[in-house]
Design a protein around this motif. Structure first.
Motif, PDB file in Angstrom:
ATOM      1  N   THR A  59      -3.955   4.498  -5.014  1.00 34.45           N
ATOM      2  CA  THR A  59      -2.814   4.086  -4.465  1.00 34.45           C
ATOM      3  C   THR A  59      -2.479   2.670  -4.498  1.00 34.45           C
ATOM      4  OG1 THR A  59      -3.643   3.920  -2.349  1.00 34.45           O
ATOM      5  CG2 THR A  59      -3.069   6.000  -2.751  1.00 34.45           C
ATOM      6  N   CYS A  60      -1.365   2.258  -4.189  1.00 37.22           N
ATOM      7  CA  CYS A  60      -1.006   1.075  -3.880  1.00 37.22           C
ATOM      8  C   CYS A  60      -1.836   0.521  -2.792  1.00 37.22           C
ATOM      9  CB  CYS A  60       0.374   0.660  -3.924  1.00 37.22           C
ATOM     10  SG  CYS A  60       1.267   0.720  -5.365  1.00 37.22           S
ATOM     11  N   ALA A  61      -2.168  -0.679  -2.431  1.00 39.62           N
ATOM     12  CA  ALA A  61      -2.718  -1.671  -1.368  1.00 39.62           C
ATOM     13  C   ALA A  61      -1.675  -1.453  -0.437  1.00 39.62           C
ATOM     14  CB  ALA A  61      -3.050  -2.997  -1.643  1.00 39.62           C
ATOM     15  N   ALA A  62      -1.784  -1.499   1.104  1.00 36.33           N
ATOM     16  CA  ALA A  62      -0.887  -1.239   2.064  1.00 36.33           C
ATOM     17  C   ALA A  62       0.046  -2.354   2.010  1.00 36.33           C
ATOM     18  CB  ALA A  62      -1.912  -1.054   3.378  1.00 36.33           C
ATOM     19  N   GLU A  63      -0.295  -3.361   1.695  1.00 39.83           N
ATOM     20  CA  GLU A  63       0.809  -4.639   1.955  1.00 39.83           C
ATOM     21  C   GLU A  63       1.964  -4.467   0.569  1.00 39.83           C
ATOM     22  OE1 GLU A  63      -2.798  -6.278  -0.629  1.00 39.83           O
ATOM     23  OE2 GLU A  63      -2.432  -5.102   0.964  1.00 39.83           O
ATOM     24  N   VAL A  64       1.696  -3.752  -0.250  1.00 40.70           N
ATOM     25  CA  VAL A  64       2.524  -3.559  -1.172  1.00 40.70           C
ATOM     26  C   VAL A  64       3.511  -2.231  -0.823  1.00 40.70           C
ATOM     27  CG1 VAL A  64       2.951  -2.966  -3.808  1.00 40.70           C
ATOM     28  CG2 VAL A  64       0.888  -4.199  -2.949  1.00 40.70           C
ATOM     29  N   PRO A  65       4.880  -2.467  -1.180  1.00 41.47           N
ATOM     30  CA  PRO A  65       5.681  -1.103  -0.686  1.00 41.47           C
ATOM     31  C   PRO A  65       5.413   0.198  -1.019  1.00 41.47           C
ATOM     32  CG  PRO A  65       6.870  -3.008  -1.573  1.00 41.47           C
ATOM     33  CD  PRO A  65       5.653  -3.308  -1.765  1.00 41.47           C
ATOM     34  N   CYS A  66       4.927   0.173  -2.203  1.00 38.57           N
ATOM     35  CA  CYS A  66       4.334   1.521  -2.590  1.00 38.57           C
ATOM     36  C   CYS A  66       3.125   2.134  -1.824  1.00 38.57           C
ATOM     37  CB  CYS A  66       4.208   1.850  -3.948  1.00 38.57           C
ATOM     38  SG  CYS A  66       2.766   0.729  -4.832  1.00 38.57           S
TER      39      CYS A  66
ATOM     40  N   LEU B 254      -0.255   3.979 -11.902  1.00 35.62           N
ATOM     41  CA  LEU B 254       0.343   4.831 -12.868  1.00 35.62           C
ATOM     42  C   LEU B 254      -0.604   4.820 -14.341  1.00 35.62           C
ATOM     43  CD1 LEU B 254       2.699   7.077 -13.360  1.00 35.62           C
ATOM     44  CD2 LEU B 254       3.757   5.241 -14.284  1.00 35.62           C
ATOM     45  N   THR B 255      -0.891   3.572 -14.364  1.00 30.44           N
ATOM     46  CA  THR B 255      -1.780   3.526 -15.802  1.00 30.44           C
ATOM     47  C   THR B 255      -3.346   4.050 -15.523  1.00 30.44           C
ATOM     48  OG1 THR B 255      -0.697   1.255 -16.149  1.00 30.44           O
ATOM     49  CG2 THR B 255      -3.141   1.581 -16.933  1.00 30.44           C
ATOM     50  N   LYS B 256      -3.857   3.962 -14.274  1.00 30.74           N
ATOM     51  CA  LYS B 256      -5.168   4.812 -14.147  1.00 30.74           C
ATOM     52  C   LYS B 256      -4.904   6.293 -14.200  1.00 30.74           C
ATOM     53  CE  LYS B 256      -7.681   1.195 -11.755  1.00 30.74           C
ATOM     54  NZ  LYS B 256      -8.877   0.764 -10.882  1.00 30.74           N
TER      55      LYS B 256
ATOM     56  N   LEU C 269      -7.320   0.398  -4.724  1.00 25.36           N
ATOM     57  CA  LEU C 269      -6.147   0.077  -4.263  1.00 25.36           C
ATOM     58  C   LEU C 269      -5.385  -1.252  -5.110  1.00 25.36           C
ATOM     59  CD1 LEU C 269      -7.143  -0.434  -0.420  1.00 25.36           C
ATOM     60  CD2 LEU C 269      -5.788   1.540  -1.221  1.00 25.36           C
ATOM     61  N   GLU C 270      -4.194  -0.530  -5.850  1.00 30.08           N
ATOM     62  CA  GLU C 270      -3.912  -1.471  -6.659  1.00 30.08           C
ATOM     63  C   GLU C 270      -2.563  -2.410  -6.144  1.00 30.08           C
ATOM     64  OE1 GLU C 270      -5.270  -1.728  -9.501  1.00 30.08           O
ATOM     65  OE2 GLU C 270      -6.429  -0.036  -8.956  1.00 30.08           O
TER      66      GLU C 270
ATOM     67  N   ASP D 294       6.128  -7.514 -10.731  1.00 24.51           N
ATOM     68  CA  ASP D 294       4.761  -7.572 -10.018  1.00 24.51           C
ATOM     69  C   ASP D 294       5.105  -6.873  -8.789  1.00 24.51           C
ATOM     70  OD1 ASP D 294       2.056  -7.813  -9.395  1.00 24.51           O
ATOM     71  OD2 ASP D 294       2.076  -9.815  -9.969  1.00 24.51           O
ATOM     72  N   GLY D 295       4.256  -6.440  -7.810  1.00 21.75           N
ATOM     73  CA  GLY D 295       4.357  -5.899  -6.421  1.00 21.75           C
ATOM     74  C   GLY D 295       5.123  -6.972  -5.806  1.00 21.75           C
TER      75      GLY D 295
END
Length: 247
Positions: free
Chosen positions: A135-142, A170-172, A162-163, A66-67
């Protein structure tokens, strides 16, 4: 007849001994639980298989991906894996009271992922505003890496979503629900439904991946052995094969 009875008794004892040995071996098997960043899924599945091949007495349970921020939160709230591998140092630091000393084992950078054929004609970060971008959410490393990358390029972006992990981004993109997404180079390389564009400043935003055994592990020796395998020659070769940079 006495001879046959003796043979039968001996055979029975041998079978009983084998059964006891098997039970004893089973009793001495150890299992460990690993929490790992979503971007490590393919490489850590291979690492777990290689590790079990070298440690016949240790089973690696299906790895929880997971994230990193989600996994760190779960650890802080009481989840008890034996090993944690994060996609950045910040989320490892967030749970340092629960871990042994972490070791950096890999590096990764971002790319712009687009569907095959690049229908939106994305070429640079400057092309992202106005397109459907995830993009990933800001709290997630990516996500935090994406923010830094866009800042360096002077690009202001309002993502369509924001994922919570890079796999969702990547799925989207791969399904055509987004024109583009910012993902790790390793994730894009492992998906032939997308194309990867290396953006400017990518080499200035490098995520360093730490791994650590949890200090409260019920199987500390097995957990340490797994960390050693990840940071050792075999694990490093697997990571290199999946496109990760060496620490």
């Amino acid at each position: 007849m006495p001879h046959r009875r003796a043979v039968a008794v001996i055979g029975g004892l041998a079978l009983a001994g084998s059964a006891l040995a098997a039970c004893s071996a089973e009793e001495h098997r150890t299992s460990i639980t690993v929490f790992a960043a979503a971007s490590l899924a393919a490489s850590f599945d291979d690492i777990a298989e290689g590790f079990e091949g070298e440690h016949a007495d240790i089973d690696v349970e299906p790895i929880v991906y997971d994230g990193s921020s989600t996994l760190a939160t779960q650890i802080a709230e009481g989840a008890a894996p034996d090993v944690f591998a994060s996609a950045d140092e910040a989320n490892m630091t967030a749970v340092d009271e629960f871990t042994e000393t972490p070791e950096i084992f890999a590096e990764n950078t971002l790319v712009i992922a687009v569907p095959q054929g690049n229908p939106a004609g994305i070429e640079t970060l400057a092309d992202l505003p106005g397109a459907t971008v995830v993009t990933c959410a800001a709290e997630v490393p990516c996500g935090s890496a994406s923010v830094r990358l866009l800042d360096l390029a002077g690009v202001e972006l309002e993502p369509a979503s924001l994922e919570q992990n890079v796999t969702a981004v990547l799925t989207k993109v791969s399904t055509g629900d987004a024109d583009a997404g910012l993902v790790y180079a390793t994730d894009a390389a492992g998906d032939d439904t997308v194309e990867a564009i290396v953006p400017e400043h990518a080499d200035e935003v490098v995520n360093r991946y730490p791994v650590a055994a949890l200090s409260g592990s019920d199987s500390p020796d097995a957990a340490s052995a797994f960390v050693d395998y990840v940071t050792g020659a075999e694990g490093q070769q697997v990571l290199a094969d999946h496109g990760f940079g060496a620490p």
